[in-house]
Design a protein around this motif. Structure first.
Motif, short mmCIF file in Angstrom:
data_model
loop_
_atom_site.label_atom_id
_atom_site.label_comp_id
_atom_site.label_asym_id
_atom_site.label_seq_id
_atom_site.Cartn_x
_atom_site.Cartn_y
_atom_site.Cartn_z
N GLU A 192 0.85 -1.19 0.00
CA GLU A 192 0.00 0.00 0.00
C GLU A 192 0.89 1.24 0.00
N ALA A 235 -2.68 -0.31 -4.16
CA ALA A 235 -3.34 1.00 -4.12
C ALA A 235 -2.72 1.86 -3.01
N TYR A 236 -3.25 3.08 -2.86
CA TYR A 236 -2.58 4.02 -1.94
C TYR A 236 -3.15 3.99 -0.52
N SER A 237 -4.48 3.96 -0.39
CA SER A 237 -5.08 4.09 0.94
C SER A 237 -6.07 2.99 1.26
N PRO A 288 -8.51 1.55 -0.53
CA PRO A 288 -9.90 1.90 -0.83
C PRO A 288 -10.67 0.70 -1.37
N LEU A 312 -11.91 -0.17 -4.39
CA LEU A 312 -11.79 0.27 -5.77
C LEU A 312 -13.02 -0.11 -6.60
N SER A 355 -15.34 2.77 -6.49
CA SER A 355 -14.74 4.09 -6.71
C SER A 355 -15.01 4.58 -8.12
N GLN A 393 -11.11 8.49 -9.12
CA GLN A 393 -10.57 8.03 -7.84
C GLN A 393 -9.63 6.84 -8.04
N GLU A 428 -5.64 6.80 -7.07
CA GLU A 428 -5.09 5.80 -6.15
C GLU A 428 -3.91 5.06 -6.77
N GLN A 485 -0.87 7.56 -7.50
CA GLN A 485 -0.21 8.01 -6.27
C GLN A 485 0.65 6.89 -5.69
N THR A 486 0.16 5.67 -5.77
CA THR A 486 0.95 4.53 -5.29
C THR A 486 2.19 4.34 -6.15
#
Length: 320
Positions: free
Chosen positions: A164, A189-191, A193, A195, A198, A202, A206, A209-210
């Motif tokens: 993550e 993914a980043y947080s 979520p 998915l 989403s 979004q 994600e 950013q990851t």
């Protein structure tokens, strides 16, 4: 006339003497100007060639194309194999003996590759490939990672860790330790979520950013995405593909997050594993404690353990 009779008598005498001396009959090829190939076919080496040609029927294996399966979705291809008669002969000709272990095999690539398929999730490798992979999703459980890494090192096993993005920022030293041990790095993914619920924007945020985090901290651009909790939809798969990533799910789930008995978990998981299986786990106490036994049970099934990328590629293993 006398000269002809004399010539025939001499020829017959030479023939009789050579037979008594055990001289191979194909030596007469020079007298009769026989083609070398005909002489070769009657020699001991000719039988070796015949055995090699027959071996082709027994040992050749057609390649398997990548396909979209109704149940398992995208399944990668797998190289075929073909006896290289010429090179095998060169290896065996000195002893003039056919030996299976000395066969030289060529790999034959399939016509359809994983990259040729439309974007689709991947749950397993090719069922003809005797290899499996550990998928270790990481967004917590850092206290168990050193123990897991130690076991993998001792057992000479490489796994794929899906990290993550936010966790990597909080635990850069552990993330670097995983990479330094030679394990594959994927995106989780980043947080963490959901998915599957989403929006496209979004999802893209994600994943990007990851990827930026993994690049900044580890110098890695992941080619694999494991959606948190296995939640995904067509947008997830499509956007991941646009970012040059395959969407990875699993074949066998350890359910280690339910805190099962480590040894029972290892036995139940290994019992379900077969060619191409991808095994989901997390950095939990049961996994840390049961991993060694699980590895031994899987290896006892004559299955190799390696990263997801190695599982998905078309290269043959246990070729002969």
């Amino acid at each position: 006339m006398k000269r002809q009779i004399l010539s025939i008598s001499i020829f017959v005498l030479i023939f009789v003497l050579m037979v008594q001396a055990g001289t191979p009959l194909h030596s007469f090829s020079t007298i009769h100007k026989t083609e070398p190939a005909a002489a070769h076919l009657s020699s001991p080496s000719a039988s070796l060639y015949e055995k090699l040609e027959k071996a082709s029927d027994m040992y050749n294996e057609a390649p398997r194309d990548a396909v979209i399966d109704k149940v398992w979705k995208a399944i990668p291809g797998y190289n075929g194999k073909m006896v290289n008669v010429k090179e095998s002969y060169e290896v065996m000709k000195e002893s003039d003996t056919f030996k299976e272990e000395d066969l030289v095999m060529d790999e034959i690539s399939p016509d359809v590759h994983l990259k040729d398929l439309p974007p689709s999730p991947i749950y397993k490798g090719n069922p003809a490939k005797p290899m499996v992979s550990f998928l270790i999703n990481v967004s917590w459980g850092e206290e168990h990672i050193p123990s897991i890494l130690k076991t993998l090192r001792e057992e000479n096993v490489k796994a794929t860790f899906f990290l993550e993005g936010k966790w990597v920022q909080k635990q850069p030293k552990l993330a670097k330790m995983i990479k330094e041990e030679g394990h594959e790095i994927g995106s989780h993914a980043y947080s963490h979520p959901n998915l599957g619920e989403s929006t496209g924007a979004q999802i893209r945020q994600e994943l990007r950013q990851t990827n930026e985090t993994l690049e900044a901290v580890l110098g890695e651009q992941p080619s694999l995405l494991a959606p948190p909790s296995g939640s995904f939809n067509n947008d997830v798969v499509q956007i991941a593909s646009e970012l040059d990533m395959y969407t990875i799910l699993w074949t066998v789930d350890t359910i280690d997050w339910k805190n099962p008995n480590p040894m029972e978990m290892a036995e139940k998981t290994a019992a379900k594993v077969e060619n191409g299986s991808m095994i989901l786990m997390h950095p939990t106490a049961p996994t840390a404690q049961g991993l060694k036994k699980m590895i031994h049970l899987i290896k006892n099934k004559d299955l190799q353990l390696d990263t997801v990328t190695r599982l998905l590629d078309e290269t043959r293993i246990n070729q002969k």
